[in-house]
Motif scaffolding. Structure first.
Motif, PDB file in Angstrom:
ATOM      1  N   GLU A  68      67.434  73.949 108.363  1.00  0.00           N
ATOM      2  CA  GLU A  68      68.128  73.375 109.436  1.00  0.00           C
ATOM      3  C   GLU A  68      68.840  73.978 110.402  1.00  0.00           C
ATOM      4  O   GLU A  68      69.447  74.925 110.157  1.00  0.00           O
ATOM      5  CB  GLU A  68      69.428  72.448 108.787  1.00  0.00           C
ATOM      6  N   LEU A  69      68.421  73.535 111.760  1.00  0.00           N
ATOM      7  CA  LEU A  69      69.038  74.577 112.735  1.00  0.00           C
ATOM      8  C   LEU A  69      70.289  73.739 113.391  1.00  0.00           C
ATOM      9  O   LEU A  69      70.206  72.262 113.485  1.00  0.00           O
ATOM     10  CB  LEU A  69      67.910  74.593 113.868  1.00  0.00           C
ATOM     11  N   LYS A  70      71.159  74.483 114.032  1.00  0.00           N
ATOM     12  CA  LYS A  70      72.342  73.684 114.836  1.00  0.00           C
ATOM     13  C   LYS A  70      72.587  74.195 115.953  1.00  0.00           C
ATOM     14  O   LYS A  70      72.316  75.608 116.101  1.00  0.00           O
ATOM     15  CB  LYS A  70      73.632  73.847 113.944  1.00  0.00           C
ATOM     16  N   CYS A  71      73.027  73.532 116.845  1.00  0.00           N
ATOM     17  CA  CYS A  71      73.300  74.096 118.216  1.00  0.00           C
ATOM     18  C   CYS A  71      74.669  73.796 118.549  1.00  0.00           C
ATOM     19  O   CYS A  71      75.286  72.508 118.873  1.00  0.00           O
ATOM     20  CB  CYS A  71      72.370  73.373 119.460  1.00  0.00           C
ATOM     21  N   GLU A  72      75.459  74.893 118.509  1.00  0.00           N
ATOM     22  CA  GLU A  72      76.738  75.030 118.867  1.00  0.00           C
ATOM     23  C   GLU A  72      77.091  75.747 120.124  1.00  0.00           C
ATOM     24  O   GLU A  72      76.867  76.936 120.108  1.00  0.00           O
ATOM     25  CB  GLU A  72      77.611  75.642 117.637  1.00  0.00           C
ATOM     26  N   ASP A  73      77.841  75.193 121.160  1.00  0.00           N
ATOM     27  CA  ASP A  73      78.084  75.913 122.515  1.00  0.00           C
ATOM     28  C   ASP A  73      76.755  76.768 122.879  1.00  0.00           C
ATOM     29  O   ASP A  73      76.773  77.768 123.615  1.00  0.00           O
ATOM     30  CB  ASP A  73      79.023  76.907 122.225  1.00  0.00           C
ATOM     31  N   ILE A  75      74.383  77.917 121.373  1.00  0.00           N
ATOM     32  CA  ILE A  75      73.861  78.843 120.359  1.00  0.00           C
ATOM     33  C   ILE A  75      73.355  78.338 119.310  1.00  0.00           C
ATOM     34  O   ILE A  75      73.871  77.477 118.643  1.00  0.00           O
ATOM     35  CB  ILE A  75      75.157  79.806 120.255  1.00  0.00           C
ATOM     36  N   ALA A  76      71.948  78.913 118.787  1.00  0.00           N
ATOM     37  CA  ALA A  76      71.405  78.360 117.904  1.00  0.00           C
ATOM     38  C   ALA A  76      72.057  78.858 116.484  1.00  0.00           C
ATOM     39  O   ALA A  76      72.103  80.165 116.396  1.00  0.00           O
ATOM     40  CB  ALA A  76      69.887  78.464 117.772  1.00  0.00           C
ATOM     41  N   LYS A  77      72.283  78.208 115.414  1.00  0.00           N
ATOM     42  CA  LYS A  77      72.762  78.655 114.029  1.00  0.00           C
ATOM     43  C   LYS A  77      72.195  78.073 113.167  1.00  0.00           C
ATOM     44  O   LYS A  77      71.663  77.011 112.909  1.00  0.00           O
ATOM     45  CB  LYS A  77      74.422  78.689 114.310  1.00  0.00           C
ATOM     46  N   MET A  78      72.465  78.590 111.850  1.00  0.00           N
ATOM     47  CA  MET A  78      71.818  78.021 110.627  1.00  0.00           C
ATOM     48  C   MET A  78      72.698  78.689 109.382  1.00  0.00           C
ATOM     49  O   MET A  78      73.270  79.746 109.514  1.00  0.00           O
ATOM     50  CB  MET A  78      70.352  78.240 110.416  1.00  0.00           C
ATOM     51  N   ILE A  80      72.327  79.696 105.499  1.00  0.00           N
ATOM     52  CA  ILE A  80      71.336  80.028 104.289  1.00  0.00           C
ATOM     53  C   ILE A  80      72.148  80.368 103.028  1.00  0.00           C
ATOM     54  O   ILE A  80      72.803  81.647 103.127  1.00  0.00           O
ATOM     55  CB  ILE A  80      70.254  81.056 104.714  1.00  0.00           C
ATOM     56  N   SER A  81      71.832  79.686 102.070  1.00  0.00           N
ATOM     57  CA  SER A  81      72.751  80.134 100.863  1.00  0.00           C
ATOM     58  C   SER A  81      74.235  80.258 100.803  1.00  0.00           C
ATOM     59  O   SER A  81      74.602  81.209 100.390  1.00  0.00           O
ATOM     60  CB  SER A  81      71.908  81.189 100.116  1.00  0.00           C
ATOM     61  N   GLN A  82      74.710  79.524 101.827  1.00  0.00           N
ATOM     62  CA  GLN A  82      76.159  79.569 101.856  1.00  0.00           C
ATOM     63  C   GLN A  82      76.583  80.246 102.885  1.00  0.00           C
ATOM     64  O   GLN A  82      78.032  80.569 103.407  1.00  0.00           O
ATOM     65  CB  GLN A  82      77.093  79.514 100.758  1.00  0.00           C
ATOM     66  N   ALA A  83      75.667  81.219 103.595  1.00  0.00           N
ATOM     67  CA  ALA A  83      76.184  82.338 104.544  1.00  0.00           C
ATOM     68  C   ALA A  83      75.784  81.824 106.016  1.00  0.00           C
ATOM     69  O   ALA A  83      74.741  81.077 106.285  1.00  0.00           O
ATOM     70  CB  ALA A  83      75.295  83.545 104.324  1.00  0.00           C
ATOM     71  N   ALA A  84      76.742  81.948 106.795  1.00  0.00           N
ATOM     72  CA  ALA A  84      76.324  81.368 108.193  1.00  0.00           C
ATOM     73  C   ALA A  84      75.602  82.641 109.205  1.00  0.00           C
ATOM     74  O   ALA A  84      76.031  83.619 109.051  1.00  0.00           O
ATOM     75  CB  ALA A  84      77.743  81.255 109.030  1.00  0.00           C
ATOM     76  N   TYR A  85      74.599  82.174 109.782  1.00  0.00           N
ATOM     77  CA  TYR A  85      73.828  83.085 110.665  1.00  0.00           C
ATOM     78  C   TYR A  85      73.649  82.404 112.086  1.00  0.00           C
ATOM     79  O   TYR A  85      73.750  81.437 112.377  1.00  0.00           O
ATOM     80  CB  TYR A  85      72.629  83.319 110.092  1.00  0.00           C
ATOM     81  N   ARG A  86      73.427  83.360 112.930  1.00  0.00           N
ATOM     82  CA  ARG A  86      73.152  83.123 114.488  1.00  0.00           C
ATOM     83  C   ARG A  86      71.677  83.424 114.524  1.00  0.00           C
ATOM     84  O   ARG A  86      71.276  84.374 114.067  1.00  0.00           O
ATOM     85  CB  ARG A  86      73.896  84.162 115.298  1.00  0.00           C
ATOM     86  N   VAL A  87      70.897  82.549 114.834  1.00  0.00           N
ATOM     87  CA  VAL A  87      69.311  82.676 115.042  1.00  0.00           C
ATOM     88  C   VAL A  87      69.268  83.440 116.467  1.00  0.00           C
ATOM     89  O   VAL A  87      69.557  82.917 117.545  1.00  0.00           O
ATOM     90  CB  VAL A  87      68.718  81.137 115.266  1.00  0.00           C
ATOM     91  N   LEU A  88      68.452  84.666 116.449  1.00  0.00           N
ATOM     92  CA  LEU A  88      68.278  85.439 117.411  1.00  0.00           C
ATOM     93  C   LEU A  88      66.668  85.367 117.939  1.00  0.00           C
ATOM     94  O   LEU A  88      66.368  85.219 119.199  1.00  0.00           O
ATOM     95  CB  LEU A  88      68.569  86.713 116.870  1.00  0.00           C
ATOM     96  N   ASP A  89      65.997  84.838 117.111  1.00  0.00           N
ATOM     97  CA  ASP A  89      64.487  84.586 117.531  1.00  0.00           C
ATOM     98  C   ASP A  89      63.862  83.893 116.427  1.00  0.00           C
ATOM     99  O   ASP A  89      64.076  84.056 115.175  1.00  0.00           O
ATOM    100  CB  ASP A  89      63.763  85.955 117.616  1.00  0.00           C
ATOM    101  N   ILE A  90      62.805  83.009 116.835  1.00  0.00           N
ATOM    102  CA  ILE A  90      61.868  82.322 116.046  1.00  0.00           C
ATOM    103  C   ILE A  90      60.393  82.739 116.402  1.00  0.00           C
ATOM    104  O   ILE A  90      60.169  82.125 117.628  1.00  0.00           O
ATOM    105  CB  ILE A  90      62.207  80.951 115.989  1.00  0.00           C
ATOM    106  N   ASN A  91      59.923  83.150 115.778  1.00  0.00           N
ATOM    107  CA  ASN A  91      58.199  83.456 115.972  1.00  0.00           C
ATOM    108  C   ASN A  91      57.489  82.553 115.102  1.00  0.00           C
ATOM    109  O   ASN A  91      57.114  83.021 113.946  1.00  0.00           O
ATOM    110  CB  ASN A  91      58.147  84.967 115.477  1.00  0.00           C
ATOM    111  N   GLN A  92      57.025  81.533 115.563  1.00  0.00           N
ATOM    112  CA  GLN A  92      56.222  80.433 114.947  1.00  0.00           C
ATOM    113  C   GLN A  92      54.828  80.840 114.498  1.00  0.00           C
ATOM    114  O   GLN A  92      54.217  80.340 113.641  1.00  0.00           O
ATOM    115  CB  GLN A  92      56.340  79.056 115.613  1.00  0.00           C
ATOM    116  N   ASP A  93      54.232  81.756 115.429  1.00  0.00           N
ATOM    117  CA  ASP A  93      52.889  82.226 115.249  1.00  0.00           C
ATOM    118  C   ASP A  93      52.866  83.169 113.867  1.00  0.00           C
ATOM    119  O   ASP A  93      52.000  82.926 113.136  1.00  0.00           O
ATOM    120  CB  ASP A  93      52.555  83.200 116.462  1.00  0.00           C
TER     121      ASP A  93
END
Length: 301
Positions: A68-73, A75-78, A80-93
Motif C-alpha cells: 500500500e502506498l500513501k501520499c503525504e505532502d 511525498i510517497a510513503k509506505m 512494511i512490517s510496522q516500520a515507516a518508509y519513504r519511497v525513493l524510487d519504484i522500478n516496475q520493469d
C-alpha cells in the motif's frame, strides 16, 4: 372440474436463486469499476506506480496487501512490517523498490525501535546490501569498537546514552534496544565515518517484490488491467463488462481465458459441505415443474 393448485410459498431453491441473482449480477458492474480504478496510476511527487501497488485512488483489489502506498505532502510513503518508509524510487520493469526509513532521515536519534524485516512471500533481497545493527542505551560500548563507530543518543526514561554499530542483524544484548537495517555494501568501510553512514541511510536500500509478472503482462496485452483476486490471492485480470477471475480479457467474439480452477456449484455463496449437500439433495427431490430452478444457476454462470 378440479384444477391443480400450486402452493405460493417459496421453496428453498427459490431463495437460493434470488441470492445468486443478487450476487452474480453486480459482479460485472463491480469488475468494470475495478477496471477503471486499477487503470489509474498512483502518482505522488516524482513517484508513479500501478500493479502490484495500491492506495490513494487505487482500491485494495488493485494490488498486494503489503504494498500500500500513501501520499503525504506530495511525498510517497509506505509501512512494511510496522516500520515507516519513504519511497525513493519504484522500478516496475525490474520489480525493485528503493526505500529509506523515515526515522533515520533526520539522524540516528531517536529511532523507531522496529527492525527492517520483510515478508519472504512478498519480498526478496537485492544483491549488494547487508544488514547493519544500531544498538542504543548501553552502559558502555565494547572496548574493541573503533571510536568512529560509537555515538550517543538520549532516549526518554533511559539512563545510558552510549550506542554503537555492529555488522549483521543482531539484538541489543545488555543494552536498551537495537535496530537493524539494510545498507549498501559499497558504503561500508573498515573505519566507520558517521556522517557518511547517515547519508547512506538517507539514500535508502533496495528490495525486490515477488509477483507473477508474466500473468500481468499477459493481461495487459489483452487490454486488461491487473489486480489481486481476494479469494486466491493471485494475480487476476480486470476487463470492462466481463466477470473477474480471468487471466486475460476476451477479444471481440471470443471468451476470456479463465483460470483453470472452476469452483463447484454452490461455492459462490461459501456453502459448507453439509449445506451444499442439503441443497443438492433438495433439488433432486423436487418434481416438475419445480426442477428447473435448480439448474438456473448453471445457466447464469
Amino acid at each position: 372440474m378440479n384444477h391443480p393448485v400450486f402452493s405460493l410459498s417459496p421453496s428453498p431453491s427459490v431463495f437460493v436463486i434470488v441470492l445468486l441473482l443478487f450476487v452474480q449480477v453486480p459482479s460485472s458492474v463491480s469488475n468494470s469499476a475495478l477496471f477503471a480504478d486499477c487503470a489509474n496510476k498512483f502518482v505522488c511527487g516524482n513517484i508513479s506506480a500501478d500493479f502490484p501497488f495500491w492506495g490513494t485512488g487505487r482500491p485494495p483489489a488493485c494490488g498486494i496487501h503489503q504494498l500500500e502506498l500513501k501520499c503525504e505532502d506530495n511525498i510517497a510513503k509506505m509501512n512494511i512490517s510496522q516500520a515507516a518508509y519513504r519511497v525513493l524510487d519504484i522500478n516496475q520493469d525490474d520489480g525493485i523498490l528503493r526505500i529509506a526509513r523515515e526515522d533515520y532521515l533526520v539522524g540516528l536519534c531517536p529511532p523507531q525501535f522496529v527492525n527492517s524485516t520483510f515478508n519472504p512471500k512478498v519480498f526478496e533481497s537485492v544483491e549488494g546490501y547487508t544488514n547493519l545493527t544500531f544498538i542504543y542505551g548501553c552502559m558502555a560500548a565494547p572496548t574493541a569498537m573503533p571510536v568512529p563507530g560509537l555515538f550517543t543518543c538520549k532516549i526518554n526514561a533511559v539512563n545510558y546514552q552510549s550506542g554503537y554499530i555492529q555488522a549483521g542483524a543482531t539484538g541489543p544484548g545488555e543494552c536498551y534496544g537495537s535496530v537493524f537495517v539494510p545498507i549498501s555494501i559499497t558504503d561500508l568501510s573498515p573505519v566507520v565515518i558517521m556522517p557518511d553512514l547517515e547519508q547512506s541511510l538517507k539514500e535508502g536500500f533496495e528490495v525486490r517484490w515477488k509477483v507473477d509478472g508474466e500473468a500481468c503482462r499477459e493481461c495487459n496485452r489483452s487490454s486488461g488491467v491487473c489486480g489481486i483476486d481476494s479469494v486466491t490471492n493471485q494475480t487476476t485480470c480486470y476487463c470492462p463488462n466481463q466477470s473477474s477471475g480471468s487471466r486475460t480479457c476476451a477479444l471481440h467474439g471470443s471468451t476470456p481465458n479463465a483460470d483453470p480452477a472452476i469452483p463447484a456449484r454452490g461455492m459462490y455463496l461459501n456453502f459448507s459441505s453439509n449445506q451444499f449437500m442439503k441443497y443438492s439433495s433438495h433439488c433432486l427431490m423436487l418434481h416438475t415443474p419445480w426442477f428447473l430452478p435448480c439448474f438456473i444457476p448453471l445457466i447464469l454462470f
